[in-house]
Write a protein that holds these residues in place. Sequence first.
Motif, short mmCIF file in Angstrom:
data_model
loop_
_atom_site.label_atom_id
_atom_site.label_comp_id
_atom_site.label_asym_id
_atom_site.label_seq_id
_atom_site.Cartn_x
_atom_site.Cartn_y
_atom_site.Cartn_z
N ILE A 133 -8.39 2.29 -3.84
CA ILE A 133 -9.92 2.02 -4.18
C ILE A 133 -10.11 0.70 -4.06
O ILE A 133 -9.13 -0.21 -4.38
CB ILE A 133 -10.02 2.70 -5.74
N GLU A 134 -11.26 0.35 -3.75
CA GLU A 134 -11.46 -1.40 -3.52
C GLU A 134 -12.65 -1.62 -4.63
O GLU A 134 -13.17 -0.92 -5.34
CB GLU A 134 -11.96 -1.36 -2.18
N GLY A 135 -12.74 -3.00 -4.99
CA GLY A 135 -13.59 -3.53 -5.78
C GLY A 135 -12.81 -4.70 -6.37
O GLY A 135 -11.64 -4.87 -6.49
N ASP A 136 -13.62 -5.39 -7.12
CA ASP A 136 -13.02 -6.67 -7.94
C ASP A 136 -12.25 -5.82 -9.28
O ASP A 136 -12.57 -4.69 -9.57
CB ASP A 136 -13.91 -7.52 -8.58
N MET A 137 -11.12 -6.53 -9.76
CA MET A 137 -10.64 -6.05 -10.78
C MET A 137 -11.23 -5.33 -11.89
O MET A 137 -10.86 -4.47 -12.50
CB MET A 137 -9.24 -6.99 -11.08
N ALA A 138 -12.26 -6.13 -12.26
CA ALA A 138 -13.11 -5.44 -13.49
C ALA A 138 -13.80 -4.31 -13.11
O ALA A 138 -13.89 -3.33 -13.92
CB ALA A 138 -14.27 -6.57 -13.82
N THR A 139 -14.04 -4.17 -11.97
CA THR A 139 -14.60 -2.79 -11.34
C THR A 139 -13.71 -1.68 -11.35
O THR A 139 -13.79 -0.60 -11.91
CB THR A 139 -15.44 -3.12 -10.09
N VAL A 140 -12.48 -2.27 -10.80
CA VAL A 140 -11.25 -1.17 -10.72
C VAL A 140 -10.80 -0.53 -12.11
O VAL A 140 -10.57 0.43 -12.25
CB VAL A 140 -10.30 -1.76 -9.95
N ARG A 141 -10.78 -1.72 -13.05
CA ARG A 141 -10.42 -1.52 -14.33
C ARG A 141 -11.22 -0.33 -15.06
O ARG A 141 -10.87 0.61 -15.57
CB ARG A 141 -10.33 -2.46 -15.29
N LYS A 142 -12.63 -0.73 -15.03
CA LYS A 142 -13.58 0.36 -15.47
C LYS A 142 -13.44 1.78 -14.83
O LYS A 142 -13.49 2.60 -15.46
CB LYS A 142 -14.99 -0.31 -15.19
N VAL A 223 -3.12 -2.57 -15.46
CA VAL A 223 -3.77 -2.15 -14.16
C VAL A 223 -3.53 -3.49 -13.38
O VAL A 223 -3.52 -4.85 -13.85
CB VAL A 223 -5.26 -2.21 -14.53
N GLU A 224 -3.10 -3.17 -12.32
CA GLU A 224 -2.44 -4.35 -11.34
C GLU A 224 -3.25 -4.19 -10.03
O GLU A 224 -3.48 -3.20 -9.53
CB GLU A 224 -1.04 -4.40 -11.22
N ASN A 225 -3.60 -5.57 -9.51
CA ASN A 225 -3.75 -5.51 -8.11
C ASN A 225 -2.75 -5.88 -6.93
O ASN A 225 -2.23 -7.13 -7.22
CB ASN A 225 -5.02 -6.77 -7.74
N ARG A 226 -2.34 -4.91 -6.41
CA ARG A 226 -1.11 -5.14 -5.50
C ARG A 226 -1.51 -5.26 -3.89
O ARG A 226 -0.77 -5.17 -3.07
CB ARG A 226 -0.23 -3.81 -5.72
N GLY A 227 -2.89 -5.60 -3.60
CA GLY A 227 -3.34 -5.81 -2.54
C GLY A 227 -4.11 -4.78 -2.01
O GLY A 227 -4.63 -3.83 -2.55
N LYS A 228 -4.53 -4.97 -0.65
CA LYS A 228 -5.60 -4.03 -0.09
C LYS A 228 -4.92 -2.64 -0.15
O LYS A 228 -3.96 -2.27 0.49
CB LYS A 228 -5.92 -4.63 1.38
N GLY A 229 -6.03 -1.71 -0.71
CA GLY A 229 -5.50 -0.21 -0.63
C GLY A 229 -4.39 -0.05 -1.62
O GLY A 229 -3.78 1.27 -1.80
N LYS A 230 -4.12 -0.92 -2.76
CA LYS A 230 -3.15 -0.80 -3.82
C LYS A 230 -3.48 -1.25 -5.04
O LYS A 230 -3.33 -2.50 -5.41
CB LYS A 230 -1.86 -1.42 -3.48
N LYS A 231 -4.53 -0.51 -5.64
CA LYS A 231 -4.77 -0.88 -7.01
C LYS A 231 -3.98 -0.03 -8.00
O LYS A 231 -4.30 1.08 -7.99
CB LYS A 231 -6.22 -0.60 -7.20
N ARG A 232 -3.13 -0.81 -8.77
CA ARG A 232 -1.91 0.21 -9.45
C ARG A 232 -2.26 0.13 -10.85
O ARG A 232 -2.85 -0.45 -11.60
CB ARG A 232 -0.66 -0.63 -9.41
#
Length: 238
Positions: A133-142, A223-232
């Motif tokens: 899933i892509e997007g900034d981390m605030a968007t991903v966390r939500k 929640v972590e950003n592990r790079g492109k294609g890897k929102k953990r």
Amino acid sequence: MRTRLLYQEDSYIREFEASVLEVIGNEVILDKTAFHDGTGGLQADSGFIIYRSEKYSTVASHKGGEVVHILDRAPAFKPGDVVTGILDWEKRYRKMRLHTAAHILSAVLYKRYNALITGGDITPEYARDDFNIEGDMATVRKAFEEAVAEANEIAQRGIEVKIYWLPREEALKIPGVVKLAEKMPPDIPQLRIVEIPGVDLQADGGPHVRNTREIGTIKILKVENRGKGKKRLYYTVD
């Protein structure tokens, strides 16, 4: 594989008897087992193997296409002997709850964002999944928070989890039956299907709970950003 996988027939088997097929040092292959071997992202089961008055601490592993039971010492038994296996049930059951929760979460994120799993791990304490899933981390966390809220609502419906087998070609025609981004099911003629009716249907060989209410409440740990294609997403169940 020579071993019949009892957990694929009934994930609630805690104790079983089996015949010994092979012993190499402290590694043992049985004709059947309820120990999950750690494939598919689940931490391998542990417990004991008992023979007469001897009790061996045991951890399962997958080696050379076989389920291998690694004992804490070389055993006194030999091929042909009958042993008793006992799972560490508390750890197994938590993994079952987390594994079923993972199916619901992946279904929700697939439905909402067409997100696939790019990696994962399930231990008795917590699970982690990577999603493309892509997007900034605030968007991903939500997005993760909303998905967990929906998954909890689904779990509390008390849906019976169905397990059955389908011919491989038939199973792979079902949309979303594989939710791993870069991994297909094993090349075998029949695939084991885990279905949460109205929610999710996946090819999966691991243990699950019988009813979604057993999951409890899913809680986000991190929640972590592990790079492109890897929102953990790290999560657990209460």
